[in-house]
Structures are given as structure tokens and as C-alpha cells.
Motif scaffolding. Sequence first.
Motif, PDB file in Angstrom:
ATOM      1  N   LEU A 128       0.835  -1.200   0.000  1.00 31.81           N
ATOM      2  CA  LEU A 128       0.000   0.000   0.000  1.00 31.81           C
ATOM      3  C   LEU A 128       0.872   1.252   0.000  1.00 31.81           C
ATOM      4  CD1 LEU A 128      -2.495  -1.206   2.728  1.00 31.81           C
ATOM      5  CD2 LEU A 128      -2.907  -1.123   0.270  1.00 31.81           C
ATOM      6  N   ARG A 129       0.332   2.324  -0.573  1.00 37.50           N
ATOM      7  CA  ARG A 129       0.996   3.627  -0.530  1.00 37.50           C
ATOM      8  C   ARG A 129       0.488   4.352   0.714  1.00 37.50           C
ATOM      9  NH1 ARG A 129      -1.241   5.810  -5.839  1.00 37.50           N
ATOM     10  NH2 ARG A 129      -2.926   4.661  -4.898  1.00 37.50           N
ATOM     11  N   VAL A 130       1.402   4.705   1.601  1.00 41.49           N
ATOM     12  CA  VAL A 130       1.031   5.321   2.877  1.00 41.49           C
ATOM     13  C   VAL A 130       1.717   6.681   3.005  1.00 41.49           C
ATOM     14  CG1 VAL A 130       1.023   5.077   5.385  1.00 41.49           C
ATOM     15  CG2 VAL A 130       0.795   3.040   3.937  1.00 41.49           C
ATOM     16  N   ALA A 131       0.900   7.718   3.204  1.00 40.72           N
ATOM     17  CA  ALA A 131       1.419   9.060   3.486  1.00 40.72           C
ATOM     18  C   ALA A 131       1.475   9.233   4.996  1.00 40.72           C
ATOM     19  CB  ALA A 131       0.520  10.116   2.857  1.00 40.72           C
ATOM     20  N   GLY A 181       9.994  10.232  10.594  1.00 39.12           N
ATOM     21  CA  GLY A 181      11.013   9.233  10.276  1.00 39.12           C
ATOM     22  C   GLY A 181      10.745   7.899  10.950  1.00 39.12           C
ATOM     23  N   ALA A 182      10.375   7.942  12.238  1.00 35.79           N
ATOM     24  CA  ALA A 182      10.106   6.701  12.984  1.00 35.79           C
ATOM     25  C   ALA A 182       8.895   5.965  12.412  1.00 35.79           C
ATOM     26  CB  ALA A 182       9.891   7.028  14.463  1.00 35.79           C
ATOM     27  N   LEU A 183       7.841   6.719  12.116  1.00 37.64           N
ATOM     28  CA  LEU A 183       6.645   6.090  11.541  1.00 37.64           C
ATOM     29  C   LEU A 183       6.932   5.580  10.134  1.00 37.64           C
ATOM     30  CD1 LEU A 183       3.859   8.539  12.792  1.00 37.64           C
ATOM     31  CD2 LEU A 183       4.370   6.242  13.649  1.00 37.64           C
ATOM     32  N   GLY A 184       7.735   6.324   9.379  1.00 44.42           N
ATOM     33  CA  GLY A 184       8.111   5.892   8.036  1.00 44.42           C
ATOM     34  C   GLY A 184       8.853   4.568   8.062  1.00 44.42           C
ATOM     35  N   LYS A 185       9.721   4.409   9.054  1.00 49.25           N
ATOM     36  CA  LYS A 185      10.472   3.160   9.197  1.00 49.25           C
ATOM     37  C   LYS A 185       9.522   1.991   9.488  1.00 49.25           C
ATOM     38  CE  LYS A 185      14.203   1.009  11.766  1.00 49.25           C
ATOM     39  NZ  LYS A 185      15.121   1.085  12.889  1.00 49.25           N
ATOM     40  N   ILE A 186       8.560   2.204  10.382  1.00 49.28           N
ATOM     41  CA  ILE A 186       7.580   1.159  10.708  1.00 49.28           C
ATOM     42  C   ILE A 186       6.790   0.769   9.458  1.00 49.28           C
ATOM     43  CG2 ILE A 186       5.407   0.732  11.948  1.00 49.28           C
ATOM     44  CD1 ILE A 186       6.569   2.395  14.272  1.00 49.28           C
ATOM     45  N   VAL A 187       6.330   1.770   8.717  1.00 51.09           N
ATOM     46  CA  VAL A 187       5.529   1.530   7.513  1.00 51.09           C
ATOM     47  C   VAL A 187       6.350   0.790   6.458  1.00 51.09           C
ATOM     48  CG1 VAL A 187       4.361   2.685   5.587  1.00 51.09           C
ATOM     49  CG2 VAL A 187       3.943   3.444   7.933  1.00 51.09           C
ATOM     50  N   ASP A 221       1.104   5.308  21.097  1.00 53.77           N
ATOM     51  CA  ASP A 221       2.245   4.400  21.230  1.00 53.77           C
ATOM     52  C   ASP A 221       1.942   2.986  20.715  1.00 53.77           C
ATOM     53  OD1 ASP A 221       0.476   3.711  23.208  1.00 53.77           O
ATOM     54  OD2 ASP A 221       1.968   3.580  24.800  1.00 53.77           O
ATOM     55  N   ALA A 222       1.039   2.877  19.738  1.00 52.83           N
ATOM     56  CA  ALA A 222       0.695   1.568  19.172  1.00 52.83           C
ATOM     57  C   ALA A 222       1.937   0.912  18.580  1.00 52.83           C
ATOM     58  CB  ALA A 222      -0.378   1.726  18.094  1.00 52.83           C
ATOM     59  N   GLY A 223       1.973  -0.408  18.647  1.00 54.39           N
ATOM     60  CA  GLY A 223       3.111  -1.159  18.124  1.00 54.39           C
ATOM     61  C   GLY A 223       3.087  -1.266  16.609  1.00 54.39           C
ATOM     62  N   ALA A 224       4.209  -1.695  16.040  1.00 52.20           N
ATOM     63  CA  ALA A 224       4.349  -1.806  14.585  1.00 52.20           C
ATOM     64  C   ALA A 224       3.311  -2.752  13.990  1.00 52.20           C
ATOM     65  CB  ALA A 224       5.764  -2.274  14.233  1.00 52.20           C
ATOM     66  N   ASN A 225       3.066  -3.888  14.640  1.00 50.57           N
ATOM     67  CA  ASN A 225       2.075  -4.837  14.121  1.00 50.57           C
ATOM     68  C   ASN A 225       0.670  -4.253  14.138  1.00 50.57           C
ATOM     69  OD1 ASN A 225       4.018  -6.771  13.618  1.00 50.57           O
ATOM     70  ND2 ASN A 225       3.697  -7.850  15.551  1.00 50.57           N
ATOM     71  N   GLN A 226       0.348  -3.502  15.182  1.00 48.99           N
ATOM     72  CA  GLN A 226      -0.970  -2.876  15.261  1.00 48.99           C
ATOM     73  C   GLN A 226      -1.130  -1.816  14.178  1.00 48.99           C
ATOM     74  OE1 GLN A 226      -0.722  -1.642  19.387  1.00 48.99           O
ATOM     75  NE2 GLN A 226      -2.298  -3.126  19.946  1.00 48.99           N
ATOM     76  N   ILE A 227      -0.089  -1.035  13.961  1.00 49.46           N
ATOM     77  CA  ILE A 227      -0.151   0.003  12.924  1.00 49.46           C
ATOM     78  C   ILE A 227      -0.319  -0.641  11.552  1.00 49.46           C
ATOM     79  CG2 ILE A 227       1.174   1.812  11.755  1.00 49.46           C
ATOM     80  CD1 ILE A 227       2.356   2.522  14.543  1.00 49.46           C
ATOM     81  N   ASP A 228       0.455  -1.684  11.273  1.00 43.33           N
ATOM     82  CA  ASP A 228       0.357  -2.381   9.996  1.00 43.33           C
ATOM     83  C   ASP A 228      -1.051  -2.965   9.808  1.00 43.33           C
ATOM     84  OD1 ASP A 228       1.089  -3.667   7.552  1.00 43.33           O
ATOM     85  OD2 ASP A 228       1.486  -5.514   8.663  1.00 43.33           O
ATOM     86  N   ALA A 229      -1.566  -3.632  10.838  1.00 45.83           N
ATOM     87  CA  ALA A 229      -2.902  -4.226  10.746  1.00 45.83           C
ATOM     88  C   ALA A 229      -3.964  -3.154  10.521  1.00 45.83           C
ATOM     89  CB  ALA A 229      -3.213  -5.026  12.013  1.00 45.83           C
ATOM     90  N   ALA A 230      -3.834  -2.024  11.202  1.00 48.77           N
ATOM     91  CA  ALA A 230      -4.804  -0.933  11.040  1.00 48.77           C
ATOM     92  C   ALA A 230      -4.737  -0.348   9.632  1.00 48.77           C
ATOM     93  CB  ALA A 230      -4.556   0.151  12.086  1.00 48.77           C
ATOM     94  N   ILE A 231      -3.534  -0.170   9.097  1.00 49.74           N
ATOM     95  CA  ILE A 231      -3.382   0.362   7.736  1.00 49.74           C
ATOM     96  C   ILE A 231      -4.056  -0.564   6.738  1.00 49.74           C
ATOM     97  CG2 ILE A 231      -1.678   0.736   5.892  1.00 49.74           C
ATOM     98  CD1 ILE A 231       0.190   1.875   8.094  1.00 49.74           C
ATOM     99  N   ARG A 232      -3.800  -1.865   6.868  1.00 46.50           N
ATOM    100  CA  ARG A 232      -4.394  -2.846   5.944  1.00 46.50           C
ATOM    101  C   ARG A 232      -5.918  -2.882   6.079  1.00 46.50           C
ATOM    102  NH1 ARG A 232      -0.425  -5.739   3.567  1.00 46.50           N
ATOM    103  NH2 ARG A 232       1.591  -5.757   4.612  1.00 46.50           N
ATOM    104  N   ALA A 233      -6.404  -2.841   7.319  1.00 48.44           N
ATOM    105  CA  ALA A 233      -7.853  -2.894   7.554  1.00 48.44           C
ATOM    106  C   ALA A 233      -8.551  -1.659   6.995  1.00 48.44           C
ATOM    107  CB  ALA A 233      -8.138  -3.032   9.052  1.00 48.44           C
ATOM    108  N   VAL A 234      -7.995  -0.485   7.253  1.00 52.39           N
ATOM    109  CA  VAL A 234      -8.600   0.767   6.765  1.00 52.39           C
ATOM    110  C   VAL A 234      -8.565   0.804   5.240  1.00 52.39           C
ATOM    111  CG1 VAL A 234      -8.297   3.277   6.702  1.00 52.39           C
ATOM    112  CG2 VAL A 234      -8.268   2.064   8.882  1.00 52.39           C
TER     113      VAL A 234
END
Length: 187
Positions: free
Chosen positions: A14-17, A27-33, A81-94
Amino acid sequence: MSEAATSLEPAPRLRVAIRAADGQRVGALGKIVAEAGHLVVGAEDAADVVLVDGDVPPGETRAVVALGGAGHEAPGLLWRDAGANQIDAAIRAVAAGLIVRAPDATEKGFGAMRESDGQALLTPRELEVLGALAEGMTNKAIARRLAISLHTVKFHVESLFRKLGARTRTEAVAKAGERRRHETITL
């Protein structure tokens, strides 16, 4: 390699802004994404999902996952402070059109349902009847379609009215649509 293994497709990229007030946070969020396998794009570029640190910017029309946002207008809302897996799952779900909400910090697993919550759960048959009501069908036509008696249709319609707090067929369909908009998943 087995046929099943070769038929597996990787999760879509996915393309994530990313929008954040602090460059370090971007930068930190970009690394997680990026580590989740997504493509990080500029805040103003075409994106499948926007990951926002804090509140959703006014006028944002793209699908948003907000970290620590106060409002509930975003389809995705997680703790800051959500974890990387939660952020990834939320991005995919949304991106798939779902609504995501983090549970309150005080919640632990599943809680007991209030009796009023249990009354609001619709049975599969009530959902079929509701769909037929949305099509404008009469009780007699619903009975024919579902191969049930007219009395049973009336029972289901009255149950829908009670559970949805509606007095008319139109109001029941409208309230069910509103309720559908607020269905959520919890990570």
C-alpha cells in the motif's frame, strides 16, 4: 514446492502518506511503515492510507489511521504508542474499508455484555428480512422469498423494530444503515 504454497500471494503493498508535526516522528513512523512492506509517499501525494500522528487535518478526504487522535472521524484510531504490528494491521484494515478502534486502556479482553447490547444483536434471519425491507418488499413477498410463513415475517419485522428502536420499516432500514457505519473492529 506445493501448489498451495505457490498460490499464496504476498500482502498487497500500500501507498502510505505520513503526517506528523515532528520530523523525527515522521522518520520513525516511516520506518515502521516501510518495514511492514508498504511504500511511504509524500503527505500530499496519492496514497491509499494516511497515517497521522495526532488529530486528522481538516479537509483530509483519504482513508486515515490516526495515532492518539481525539476525534472519531478517522476510520482508524489507535493509541499514540501503538506497536508496529498494530499500525500495519490498522493500515491494511482501513485500506480494505474497515473501521479500526483501539480498546480503552482499561479494557482487558472481552467484557460482559449489557442486556441491552444483547438485545441489539440481529439474527441471520432478521438480517435477511431487513435486506428485503430495504428492497421495499411487502411481508407477503418476503415470506415467499424466504419460504417462511407470513406470521414469521411479522415476528421478525417486530423484532427488528424493537432491537433497532424503530417504529416504521423505513426507520428500521435507516437505523440499521447508521449502525452499520459504526461497526468497528478492535486490534
